[in-house]
Each structure stands twice: as C-alpha cells, then as structure tokens.
Design an enzyme around this catalytic site. Structure first.
Site, PDB file in Angstrom:
ATOM      1  N   GLY A 170      27.042  42.600  37.222  1.00  0.00           N
ATOM      2  CA  GLY A 170      27.212  41.719  36.520  1.00  0.00           C
ATOM      3  C   GLY A 170      28.056  42.331  35.528  1.00  0.00           C
ATOM      4  N   ALA A 183      42.557  49.598  38.421  1.00  0.00           N
ATOM      5  CA  ALA A 183      41.928  50.383  39.268  1.00  0.00           C
ATOM      6  C   ALA A 183      41.520  51.541  39.380  1.00  0.00           C
ATOM      7  CB  ALA A 183      41.516  49.465  40.533  1.00  0.00           C
ATOM      8  N   THR A 184      40.456  51.869  39.384  1.00  0.00           N
ATOM      9  CA  THR A 184      39.949  53.619  40.008  1.00  0.00           C
ATOM     10  C   THR A 184      40.261  53.810  41.987  1.00  0.00           C
ATOM     11  OG1 THR A 184      38.300  53.624  39.078  1.00  0.00           O
ATOM     12  CG2 THR A 184      39.592  54.265  37.401  1.00  0.00           C
ATOM     13  N   ALA A 185      39.770  52.781  42.219  1.00  0.00           N
ATOM     14  CA  ALA A 185      39.837  53.096  43.822  1.00  0.00           C
ATOM     15  C   ALA A 185      40.538  52.721  44.504  1.00  0.00           C
ATOM     16  CB  ALA A 185      38.302  51.916  43.906  1.00  0.00           C
ATOM     17  N   HIS A 191      37.060  41.756  44.366  1.00  0.00           N
ATOM     18  CA  HIS A 191      37.203  42.077  42.419  1.00  0.00           C
ATOM     19  C   HIS A 191      38.240  41.615  42.533  1.00  0.00           C
ATOM     20  CE1 HIS A 191      34.203  45.100  40.616  1.00  0.00           C
ATOM     21  NE2 HIS A 191      33.979  44.625  41.586  1.00  0.00           N
ATOM     22  N   GLU A 242      46.486  51.072  40.217  1.00  0.00           N
ATOM     23  CA  GLU A 242      45.647  51.682  41.215  1.00  0.00           C
ATOM     24  C   GLU A 242      45.999  53.136  40.357  1.00  0.00           C
ATOM     25  OE1 GLU A 242      45.310  52.032  45.089  1.00  0.00           O
ATOM     26  OE2 GLU A 242      45.471  49.746  45.526  1.00  0.00           O
ATOM     27  N   ASP A 268      38.399  49.910  35.758  1.00  0.00           N
ATOM     28  CA  ASP A 268      37.311  49.223  36.577  1.00  0.00           C
ATOM     29  C   ASP A 268      36.962  50.776  37.989  1.00  0.00           C
ATOM     30  OD1 ASP A 268      34.772  48.239  36.992  1.00  0.00           O
ATOM     31  OD2 ASP A 268      35.695  46.546  37.698  1.00  0.00           O
TER      32      ASP A 268
END
Length: 182
Positions: free
Chosen positions: A14, A34-36, A52, A64, A85
């Site tokens: 969580g 977002a690092t992905a 997400h 990104e 994140d």
C-alpha cells in the site's frame, strides 16, 4: 507538510496508495514521476501500470522518467508536490552503470533533492528483508536500493513504513542511526 517524505515497505503493502493520499493532502498541484516505462508486450506489467494510472486523479500531470530523475526533480517548482514512484524501478533501470558512475548518480540525486523547493514524496521498496540473492545483479540491486533508501531517509523529514495493512511514521517512533549517510 514536510518537504521530503519517504514511503517505504514491501511489495503490495500500500506504499503507493499512502503516498498518493499524502500528495492529495498537500493541496498542491501534483506532478507524478513514474520511473517505470510501459511495455505493451508484457501484459502483467502493463496491467500494473494501468492500475496505478486509474487510481490517480486526472488533474495530476505525469512524467515518465526511467533514468534522469535528478533533472526532472530540478525542474519542479516550489508550489508543487512531486510524487516519485518508485526508487526501486529507478535503481533497476540503472543497474548497467558501474559502481563509480552509480555513486555519482546518487550524489547528484541527493544534491538535487536538497536544492529543490517543491515538496517531494518518494516511494521505495524494501527488498533486503529476505534471503541474499544467489546471483550478482540481484545483490547489486538489493544493496544499491538499500543504501539509497538509507541515505534518502536521513534527509527526509518524514519516513513512513507501510506493512501489514498499517502505516507507521518512523520519524516519530524511531531514532536515526549515527553515520546513516554512509
């Protein structure tokens, strides 16, 4: 609300939801980093990212940033809340870097965090709670992420641990270790 917040914990604990709630509570415009990167060939990964995305308010802007996190943070303005994140994915994206390059990246990252006027909320995974990986790249990842989280924790005003369906503010309950910056 604190300028630098670290939210950490195990997988599926969580962490992201807690960080998102803190971002909403900031009452500031939110920039979600977002690092992905989305890989449409990996259905399960794509579904995780979609989950997400659907949870985030539509007014949040999303960037990104798989690698150059310091540059993106440096662009943040004082009146915003930046939610990053996650640090684990960022570390994974940079595993190809040799140790001296990685150390420079971390130094640049921490210097940037210190200089940014925006509020920042970082989400990071706790990967070192299990067995030591039997393969070198797994050990490198675990050690780099653990060290990065420890260093960021020393400059964070609030550090939260999310686990077992509960959130603990470690800044109120715990004590910083001496020499945690090493």
């Amino acid at each position: 609300m604190s300028k630098v917040i670290l939210v950490t914990g195990p997988c599926r604990s969580g962490k992201s939801e807690w960080a998102e709630m803190l971002a909403i509570q900031s009452k500031k415009p939110v920039v979600y980093i977002a690092t992905a990167t989305n890989n449409l060939d990996d259905k399960e990964w794509h579904e995780r990212i979609e989950k997400h995305q659907k949870r985030r308010p539509p007014e949040w802007s999303t960037l990104e940033v798989p690698e150059d996190l310091p540059a993106s943070l440096a662009d943040a303005t004082a009146n915003t809340c930046v939610l990053i994140d996650s640090l684990g994915t960022w570390v994974a994206n940079l595993l190809e870097e040799d140790e001296s390059t990685w150390e420079r990246i971390v130094e640049d990252f921490l210097d940037t965090v210190d200089l940014v006027a925006a509020q920042m909320i970082f989400v990071a995974e706790e990967t070192g709670w299990g067995v030591i990986p039997a393969y070198p790249v797994g050990r490198i990842f675990r050690d780099r992420l653990g060290s990065l989280v420890r260093k960021l924790g020393t400059v964070s005003e609030d550090v939260y641990l999310v686990t077992g369906g509960h959130v603990l503010n470690l800044s109120l309950l715990g004590y910083p270790l001496p020499n945690s910056k090493s």
